[in-house]
Design an enzyme around this catalytic site. Structure first.
Site, PDB file in Angstrom:
ATOM      1  N   SER A 102       0.841  -1.199   0.000  1.00  0.00           N
ATOM      2  CA  SER A 102       0.000   0.000   0.000  1.00  0.00           C
ATOM      3  C   SER A 102       0.873   1.244   0.000  1.00  0.00           C
ATOM      4  O   SER A 102       0.388   2.370   0.066  1.00  0.00           O
ATOM      5  CB  SER A 102      -0.942   0.013   1.202  1.00  0.00           C
ATOM      6  OG  SER A 102      -0.219   0.024   2.411  1.00  0.00           O
ATOM      7  N   ASN A 157      -1.952  -1.498  12.798  1.00  0.00           N
ATOM      8  CA  ASN A 157      -3.404  -1.317  12.696  1.00  0.00           C
ATOM      9  C   ASN A 157      -3.855   0.022  13.258  1.00  0.00           C
ATOM     10  O   ASN A 157      -4.688   0.708  12.665  1.00  0.00           O
ATOM     11  CB  ASN A 157      -4.133  -2.462  13.411  1.00  0.00           C
ATOM     12  CG  ASN A 157      -3.811  -3.821  12.812  1.00  0.00           C
ATOM     13  OD1 ASN A 157      -3.195  -3.884  11.745  1.00  0.00           O
ATOM     14  ND2 ASN A 157      -4.191  -4.882  13.483  1.00  0.00           N
ATOM     15  N   HIS A 212     -39.231  22.182 -14.077  1.00  0.00           N
ATOM     16  CA  HIS A 212     -39.254  21.275 -15.242  1.00  0.00           C
ATOM     17  C   HIS A 212     -38.500  21.886 -16.422  1.00  0.00           C
ATOM     18  O   HIS A 212     -38.786  21.554 -17.573  1.00  0.00           O
ATOM     19  CB  HIS A 212     -40.687  20.951 -15.680  1.00  0.00           C
ATOM     20  CG  HIS A 212     -41.607  20.613 -14.555  1.00  0.00           C
ATOM     21  ND1 HIS A 212     -41.842  19.331 -14.134  1.00  0.00           N
ATOM     22  CD2 HIS A 212     -42.342  21.413 -13.721  1.00  0.00           C
ATOM     23  CE1 HIS A 212     -42.695  19.338 -13.115  1.00  0.00           C
ATOM     24  NE2 HIS A 212     -42.990  20.594 -12.829  1.00  0.00           N
ATOM     25  N   SER A 269     -12.415  24.573 -29.901  1.00  0.00           N
ATOM     26  CA  SER A 269     -12.547  23.328 -30.643  1.00  0.00           C
ATOM     27  C   SER A 269     -11.441  23.278 -31.690  1.00  0.00           C
ATOM     28  O   SER A 269     -11.064  24.303 -32.250  1.00  0.00           O
ATOM     29  CB  SER A 269     -13.913  23.289 -31.331  1.00  0.00           C
ATOM     30  OG  SER A 269     -13.868  22.458 -32.473  1.00  0.00           O
ATOM     31  N   LYS A 323     -15.999  27.990 -31.611  1.00  0.00           N
ATOM     32  CA  LYS A 323     -16.415  27.395 -30.349  1.00  0.00           C
ATOM     33  C   LYS A 323     -15.750  28.013 -29.126  1.00  0.00           C
ATOM     34  O   LYS A 323     -14.576  28.363 -29.140  1.00  0.00           O
ATOM     35  CB  LYS A 323     -16.124  25.884 -30.347  1.00  0.00           C
ATOM     36  CG  LYS A 323     -17.155  25.069 -31.091  1.00  0.00           C
ATOM     37  CD  LYS A 323     -18.548  25.309 -30.574  1.00  0.00           C
ATOM     38  CE  LYS A 323     -19.385  24.080 -30.378  1.00  0.00           C
ATOM     39  NZ  LYS A 323     -18.825  22.942 -29.797  1.00  0.00           N
ATOM     40  N   ASN A 353     -16.167  26.487 -25.443  1.00  0.00           N
ATOM     41  CA  ASN A 353     -16.877  25.409 -24.746  1.00  0.00           C
ATOM     42  C   ASN A 353     -16.732  25.522 -23.228  1.00  0.00           C
ATOM     43  O   ASN A 353     -15.670  25.882 -22.721  1.00  0.00           O
ATOM     44  CB  ASN A 353     -16.339  24.058 -25.220  1.00  0.00           C
ATOM     45  CG  ASN A 353     -16.708  23.772 -26.663  1.00  0.00           C
ATOM     46  OD1 ASN A 353     -17.764  24.193 -27.132  1.00  0.00           O
ATOM     47  ND2 ASN A 353     -15.832  23.080 -27.379  1.00  0.00           N
ATOM     48  N   GLU A 369     -18.317  21.237 -17.468  1.00  0.00           N
ATOM     49  CA  GLU A 369     -18.639  19.863 -17.872  1.00  0.00           C
ATOM     50  C   GLU A 369     -17.796  18.848 -17.111  1.00  0.00           C
ATOM     51  O   GLU A 369     -18.279  17.788 -16.721  1.00  0.00           O
ATOM     52  CB  GLU A 369     -18.397  19.695 -19.375  1.00  0.00           C
ATOM     53  CG  GLU A 369     -19.345  20.486 -20.250  1.00  0.00           C
ATOM     54  CD  GLU A 369     -18.933  20.369 -21.718  1.00  0.00           C
ATOM     55  OE1 GLU A 369     -18.243  21.271 -22.203  1.00  0.00           O
ATOM     56  OE2 GLU A 369     -19.281  19.377 -22.350  1.00  0.00           O
ATOM     57  N   TYR A 429      -9.304  -5.519  12.559  1.00  0.00           N
ATOM     58  CA  TYR A 429      -8.656  -5.101  11.315  1.00  0.00           C
ATOM     59  C   TYR A 429      -8.682  -6.228  10.284  1.00  0.00           C
ATOM     60  O   TYR A 429      -8.486  -7.402  10.618  1.00  0.00           O
ATOM     61  CB  TYR A 429      -7.193  -4.684  11.586  1.00  0.00           C
ATOM     62  CG  TYR A 429      -6.455  -4.325  10.296  1.00  0.00           C
ATOM     63  CD1 TYR A 429      -6.591  -3.057   9.743  1.00  0.00           C
ATOM     64  CD2 TYR A 429      -5.695  -5.282   9.621  1.00  0.00           C
ATOM     65  CE1 TYR A 429      -5.966  -2.741   8.546  1.00  0.00           C
ATOM     66  CE2 TYR A 429      -5.071  -4.965   8.425  1.00  0.00           C
ATOM     67  CZ  TYR A 429      -5.209  -3.698   7.889  1.00  0.00           C
ATOM     68  OH  TYR A 429      -4.599  -3.395   6.711  1.00  0.00           O
TER      69      TYR A 429
HETATM   70  N1  ARG Z   1      -0.726  -1.668   4.961  1.00  0.00           N
HETATM   71  C1  ARG Z   1      -1.756  -1.866   5.922  1.00  0.00           C
HETATM   72  C2  ARG Z   1      -2.947  -0.989   5.551  1.00  0.00           C
HETATM   73  O1  ARG Z   1      -2.762  -0.139   4.779  1.00  0.00           O
HETATM   74  C3  ARG Z   1      -1.301  -1.461   7.259  1.00  0.00           C
HETATM   75  C4  ARG Z   1      -1.813  -2.310   8.357  1.00  0.00           C
HETATM   76  C5  ARG Z   1      -1.332  -3.657   8.180  1.00  0.00           C
HETATM   77  N2  ARG Z   1      -1.676  -4.452   9.285  1.00  0.00           N
HETATM   78  C6  ARG Z   1      -1.670  -5.757   9.223  1.00  0.00           C
HETATM   79  N3  ARG Z   1      -1.993  -6.399  10.269  1.00  0.00           N
HETATM   80  N4  ARG Z   1      -1.292  -6.388   8.137  1.00  0.00           N
HETATM   81  O2  ARG Z   1      -4.038  -1.138   6.039  1.00  0.00           O
END
Ligand code: ARG
Length: 452
Positions: A22, A108, A154, A275, A281, A283, A288, A315
């Protein structure tokens, strides 16, 4: 080597590393991660779990890691997330004492903390941008709002209104978007740190102090809830999605109003595009795109709701999927509000159509009769017949004259013609929240109070 590698003989497959990281999204919250670690280390020192020398070493080490990240250091993906990346780098810089930082915490509660800190800052930013947009609408309403346009239902002409009345309708809707964001912020602003994995810790930590150091209103009371709840993420994204709907409706009107058919406004060059084939144009792409981004905001909410549904306590790794939609929704909402402020504050107001004798004044004749004691339902019927007659004869409502009107009802007199003046019609609607200019200026005053 992962910080959890102790019980493993080998390591995860390379594809698993790439799949499960992540870090690439977490990098957006490295500052929050380091701020959390500094607060945690400070608290650990204050309660005597680590020495003051260790606090100094850890905190200055964290500052060094922060300097590296600020300087553009990008940790490798062998680091699963930002927490591991920071701690790993800290270890490389200050040695084994870095390991003491993880006393009484877990990734966590760390990740829950980082997201809350990130979100709190961005909600404040979003609120500031919304205040600017409401300010722009209020300014335009005050300076240019005494421009008469048809009010629609409307998308058919309904009654004459001041443009200021219309612009303030959005200002009020956006004020409620601000309220929703502020409500969400209140629930975001509780500290999960020290919840550890889910069960708390045997160490004598002070969670109230950690919360105070990070400027939270207090700690979350239940450790399991602290690490597993994401309702604040859903709530903030929901507020962003609802805001997106408000913006999208505004955007739609800017698009309509800037057509040659309507021609009420002309968007500034700064917020228009041309355009590549049609040289004439101009626009309304800014509006949009704002309208189009609504899909992303709503999509983010559906994504997060679906991801969270049915997750058992506490978690679960699914939850790391919260950041891409959350970050995207909040960034998108901020960008859309800024673009709308640009459009609103710089658009040229060209004025509405000539409403003299327009059928949208029919309610005035009915209200005139009602004022003379005719039951409104009867008055409505009489004026309906007048409208039909005018349509057949190809004349405006003002074309019948007093004698012509009297053929439909004896209560009509000279004054009825005054009621047909479109501007007077708008200014007669002085009931609270009505379109009368006196009400527009009253609302401008109220809105300004919410902004100060
Ligand atoms: N990378 C994890 C997340 O974004 C962090 C927590 C990970 N905890 C675990 N017990 N694997 O949520």
């Amino acid at each position: 080597m992962a910080l959890w590698s102790g019980r493993f003989e080998g390591g995860p497959a390379e594809e698993m590393q790439v799949f499960s990281e992540s870090l690439s999204t977490d990098l957006l919250m490295w500052e929050e991660d380091i701020a959390g670690s500094v607060a945690h280390a400070t608290m650990l020192g204050e309660v005597g779990l680590i020495s003051s020398e260790e606090v100094t070493t850890i905190v200055s080490g964290l500052e060094a890691v922060a300097a590296e990240l600020r300087g553009g250091w990008v940790p490798g993906v062998d680091q699963e997330d930002i927490h591991m990346a920071v701690e790993g780098r800290l270890h490389a810089l200050i040695g084994p004492v870095a390991g003491k930082l993880h006393t009484a915490r877990s990734r966590n509660d760390q990740v829950a903390l980082d997201v809350r800190l990130w979100l709190r800052t961005r909600l404040d930013q979003l609120d500031g941008e919304l205040a600017a947009l409401i300010g722009a609408l209020t300014d335009r309403a005050e300076a240019d709002g005494r421009t008469l346009i048809p009010g629609y239902t409307h998308l058919q002409r309904g009654q004459p209104i001041w443009l200021g009345h219309h612009l303030l309708a959005y200002a009020w809707a956006l004020s409620r978007d601000r309220e929703r964001i502020s409500d969400a912020r209140g629930r975001v602003n509780r500290c999960p740190l020290g919840a550890a994995a889910m069960a708390g810790t045997p160490h004598p930590i002070d969670r109230v102090r950690t919360a105070e150091l990070l400027d939270f209103s207090g700690p979350l009371e239940n450790a399991m809830d602290a690490v597993s709840s994401r309702d604040h993420v859903l709530e903030a994204t929901s507020a962003a999605a609802i805001l997106g709907i408000t913006l999208s409706r505004m955007a739609e009107e800017l698009v309509i109003w800037s057509t040659r058919e309507f021609n009420y406004i002309r968007l500034s060059e700064a917020w228009s595009t041309g355009s590549s084939i049609m040289p004439q144009k101009r626009n309304p792409d800014a509006a949009e795109i704002v309208r189009g981004k609504t899909g992303r905001l709503t999509g983010a909410l559906v994504n997060l709701m679906t991801m969270m549904k049915g997750l058992p306590m506490a978690y679960n790794r699914d939850m790391q999927e919260d950041r891409p939609p959350l970050f995207d929704a909040i960034h998108t909402a901020i960008a859309c509000v800024r673009v709308m402020t640009g459009c609103i504050s710089s658009m040229e107001i060209r004025g509405g159509p000539d409403l003299t004798g327009d059928p949208l004044l029919a309610t005035e004749l009915a209200d005139f009769l009602a004022g003379r004691g005719v039951p409104f339902r009867d008055a409505h019927h009489v004026v309906g017949r007048i409208v039909r007659a005018c349509e057949e004869r190809g004349i405006g409502l003002d074309g019948l004259g007093v004698a012509g009107l009297q053929e439909f009802h004896p209560q009509f007199d000279e004054e009825a013609l005054v009621w047909l003046d479109p501007e007077a019609a708008a200014d007669r609607r002085t009931s609270r929240g009505g379109t009368a200019w006196s009400e527009v200026t009253r609302q401008i005053g109220l809105l300004r109070q919410t902004l100060s």
